[in-house]
Write a protein that holds these residues in place. Sequence first.
Motif, mmCIF file in Angstrom:
data_model
loop_
_atom_site.group_PDB
_atom_site.id
_atom_site.type_symbol
_atom_site.label_atom_id
_atom_site.label_comp_id
_atom_site.label_asym_id
_atom_site.label_seq_id
_atom_site.Cartn_x
_atom_site.Cartn_y
_atom_site.Cartn_z
ATOM 1 N N LYS A 1 0.907 -1.149 -0.150
ATOM 2 C CA LYS A 1 0.035 0.187 0.120
ATOM 3 C C LYS A 1 0.797 1.201 -0.022
ATOM 4 O O LYS A 1 0.806 2.229 -0.700
ATOM 5 N N LYS A 2 1.839 1.112 0.859
ATOM 6 C CA LYS A 2 2.664 2.413 1.086
ATOM 7 C C LYS A 2 3.705 2.726 -0.148
ATOM 8 O O LYS A 2 3.620 3.756 -0.634
ATOM 9 N N LEU A 3 4.109 1.582 -0.811
ATOM 10 C CA LEU A 3 5.159 1.852 -1.974
ATOM 11 C C LEU A 3 4.098 2.569 -3.196
ATOM 12 O O LEU A 3 4.305 3.401 -3.963
ATOM 13 N N ALA A 4 2.991 1.876 -3.307
ATOM 14 C CA ALA A 4 1.991 2.176 -4.485
ATOM 15 C C ALA A 4 1.543 3.824 -4.148
ATOM 16 O O ALA A 4 1.844 4.667 -5.256
ATOM 17 N N ALA A 5 1.195 3.976 -3.098
ATOM 18 C CA ALA A 5 0.712 5.390 -2.476
ATOM 19 C C ALA A 5 1.931 6.311 -2.634
ATOM 20 O O ALA A 5 1.716 7.598 -3.250
ATOM 21 N N TYR A 6 3.063 6.183 -2.401
ATOM 22 C CA TYR A 6 4.450 6.856 -2.424
ATOM 23 C C TYR A 6 4.541 7.215 -3.978
ATOM 24 O O TYR A 6 4.953 8.313 -4.355
#
Length: 234
Positions: free
Chosen positions: A7-12
């Motif tokens: 989730k974090k990687l996609a969002a960033y």
Amino acid sequence: SAVETGKKLAAYQAVNDYITPEHKVVGIGSGSTVVYAVERILQRPELKNIVYVPTSFQSKLLIIEGGLTLGSVDQFPEIDVTIDGADEVDEQLNAIKGGGACQFQEKVVAEAAKKFVIIADYRKKSTKLGIEWTKGVPIEVVPMAYKGVMKSLETKLSLKPQKSTLRMAVNKAGPVVTDNGNFVIDAHFGAIEDPTSLLKEIKLLTGVYEVGLFCNMAEIAYFGEADGTVSTLK
Ligand code: DER
């Protein structure tokens, strides 16, 4: 966990690629993935002068607690980019949304944007809607009409649902009540061959407020993969 990292990687990545200091208005979706998008925005001071438009009480709190400038979509109807999560995305970028019961305001803010960007972990990536996400298509309905909608789902659609359930709350007695004061029916259709047609049929049923099918809306989807990479679908 691999899911949270995804989730974090996609969002960033999506924030880095799609939000620039020249933007005036940005739409902020709802759910857990979009929390990482706000986290990334807060790491970039050059994005502080942008007005942020929410899609739920949750999203509004994210903006307020981040100290970002809050705006409403009726005040700022022209949105540069909206970033939001999804429950499932098919290969044509159609999405099931509404797992968090926020799909009405999300659809308004997504449609008002020049670009609508989906961010998700690898679990959401699918070949057809209804394969990976097995909790049904979220349908926001006006409370007084929910029994009528349940009946119409059984009798008026060309694709009959396997089952439809009124979404019950966990931390509150009774049904989930949306930010708009409505109920949610989750309708299970299995694999959905033609989400656009299904959306149109459901939307026409009396008592339906909004349907958690976002068809032909997204510009791109970012998926955080289990191996720590980010894949995109355009
Ligand atoms: O309610 C919604 O449509 C949300 O975008 C949501 O379903 C995605 O939530 P998640 O990012 O917590 O998976």
